[in-house]
Every structure is written in C-alpha cells, then in structure tokens.
Design an enzyme around this catalytic site. Structure first.
Site, PDB file in Angstrom:
ATOM      1  CG  HIS A 109      -2.076 -16.514 -56.070  1.00  0.00           C
ATOM      2  ND1 HIS A 109      -2.283 -15.290 -55.474  1.00  0.00           N
ATOM      3  CD2 HIS A 109      -1.346 -17.253 -55.201  1.00  0.00           C
ATOM      4  CE1 HIS A 109      -1.684 -15.291 -54.289  1.00  0.00           C
ATOM      5  NE2 HIS A 109      -1.109 -16.472 -54.102  1.00  0.00           N
ATOM      6  N   GLY A 187      -0.189 -13.362 -46.836  1.00  0.00           N
ATOM      7  CA  GLY A 187       0.648 -12.184 -46.619  1.00  0.00           C
ATOM      8  C   GLY A 187       0.277 -11.379 -45.383  1.00  0.00           C
ATOM      9  CB  SER A 227       0.700 -16.265 -43.001  1.00  0.00           C
ATOM     10  OG  SER A 227       0.245 -15.028 -43.502  1.00  0.00           O
TER      11      SER A 227
END
Ligand code: PGA
Length: 271
Positions: A109, A187, A227
């Site tokens: 990640h 994010g 997002s």
C-alpha cells in the site's frame, strides 16, 4: 496473439469484480465489529457476484472475523511480515493471519511505501511470502503526483510490478488482484479520470501480458483505488479494464461501502 485479438479476448473475459474496504488505522473494537456486521448482513442478502473483502486493523481481525457470517464477505489484513517467524518485534506473520481466519492480505500500500519507507524489495518479499502461504493478495501500485508530473508514472508503476512479479509463478496469478492506486488520489478527494484509470490499467495488463502471456493478463483482476465514493464508483467501474476498487475513507460507512460494492456489479464483464 495480435493486439486486436488480445483486445477482443479481454473484452469477452469474465473477471469477477472485487471490492476491498481498507479501514487503515481507524475504528475501535466496538465500531469495527458493528461496521463488519452491518456490511456482512446486508451484503449477504444481496447477490454474491462480487468479491467483497474487509481489511480491519490487526488487533480487531479475530473479532471482526467472528462478527461475520463466513458467507460471501471475506477477511483481509493490511500487511504481513516477509518472514515466517522469529525475533521480529511488532511483526505479524502469514501463519498468524491464517490462524485467525484471514484469507486476503494487502501488500505494498502506498502509505507503507511512502510513509513507512517500504522499498520495492521489501514489498516483493512480502508478496512472495503471502503467495507461498496460500493467502490471496492485493498488490498495490501507483505513482506520486511528482512522478506523474515528470512523465514517469508508467515507469514507476512498471518498476513496482517488475520487482513484485519477479518470483511469481503463472499458477499464482489466480489469487492475485492488482490495485492501481495513484498516490495523489488517495485520501485527497481527487479521483483519477476514467481516461487516466483506463490508460494505467491497460499498462498494468500489458505488463502482465509480456511477463506471462496475454491470456493470463486478460484474466487477472485490476482494481482502482483513490478517493472512491458512491457518487463516482459506477463511472470508474464501467471503465474498460477496471474490475472493482480498493476503498479507504468510504469503507468506514456501511451505506457508502455497500453502495460502492453494488456499483461493482455493473463491471461483471468490464473488459
Ligand atoms: P481512499 O483510500 O479511498 O481514502 O482514498 C484508498 C486506499 O488507500 O486504499
């Protein structure tokens, strides 16, 4: 296989959509269990056409696993150690994860790559360990804004893929999902355009095609992350070659996450 035939094969290939909920370092025990129960009970009532996986924080894995019915929603971990066991304070092994019912794991990640300084070599070791241990894996790749602005996006993602897939046999591909997660979209509320996502997914599929073969490339699932929200999930999931998503912020609300999972049903043949 010619380019045109490859494109046709991909278009007719049925890839089961995948949606992961990456809770990151969020929730507490009670809210995590309640969130898992809400998602599990309501998704189980829906049709089982999408692989839905929840990735809670390590300390809550067992409780979240128990809160789920063992039906169509699976349990995943956000990371694992590259080592099997031993003197590695704070690490969690693949065996420990499978011991508590985990079947999926995230590897590479961007928050681990960039905030926790995990280089490609460590990601590759973790990826190999997860595969060796029989876990299904989501390998995350993606470029930063600076890399994209410098025209390096494909190069960076290519290097991440080359390093990770160096030791992976073709037989293992069925248990692998690749998540294209541009770092600038994670994010931030900024979502990749359908065009950007399509191009990146094509590059990734092209990499698998040249590393293995076009048929295997046509079968591997590549999901988008960054997002994702109910308002635009359907648009992104209808992009050719996008087989679902990895969801961060919106996976912490059952309604939003379930809406995104339902949106993935349209992508059953996303080609
Ligand atoms: P986000 O996170 O949906 O909050 O952007 C996605 C991810 O990090 O997997």
């Amino acid at each position: 296989m010619t380019r045109a035939r490859f494109a046709r094969t991909i278009a007719t290939m049925s890839r089961r959509p995948f949606v992961g909920g990456n809770w990151k370092m969020n929730t507490d025990l009670a809210t995590g269990v309640a969130l898992a129960q809400a998602i599990d009970s309501r998704w189980n009532q829906s049709q089982d056409a999408v692989d839905v996986v929840l990735f809670p924080p390590f300390p809550y894995l067992q409780a979240v696993g128990r809160a789920m019915s063992g039906g169509v929603v699976s349990l995943g971990a956000q990371d694992l150690s590259s080592e099997a066991n031993g003197a590695l304070t704070g690490e969690v092994s693949a065996e420990m994860l499978t011991d508590v019912g985990v079947t999926w794991v995230l590897v590479g990640h961007s928050e681990r790559r960039h905030k926790l300084c995990e280089p490609n070599s460590v990601v590759a070791d973790k990826f190999a360990m997860a595969i060796e241990s029989g876990l299904s894996v989501v390998l995350c790749v993606g470029e930063t804004q600076a890399e994209r602005s410098a025209g390096q996006a494909n190069h960076v993602v290519g290097r991440q893929l080359k390093s990770a897939f160096e030791r992976v046999s073709p037989e293992s591909l069925a248990k692998i999902v690749i998540a294209y997660e541009p770092v600038w979209a994670i994010g931030t509320g900024v979502v990749a355009t359908p065009h950007d996502a399509e191009e990146a997914h094509q590059e990734i599929r092209g990499f698998i095609g040249s590393r293995y073969d076009p048929e295997l490339a046509a079968g591997i699932r590549i999901v988008y992350g960054g997002s994702l929200a109910p308002g635009h999930a359907k648009t992104l999931f209808s992009v050719p070659g996008v087989d679902g998503g990895l969801v961060g912020g919106a996976s912490l609300q059952a309604n939003d996450f379930l809406s995104i999972c339902s949106s993935a049903m349209i992508g059953i043949v996303a080609g």
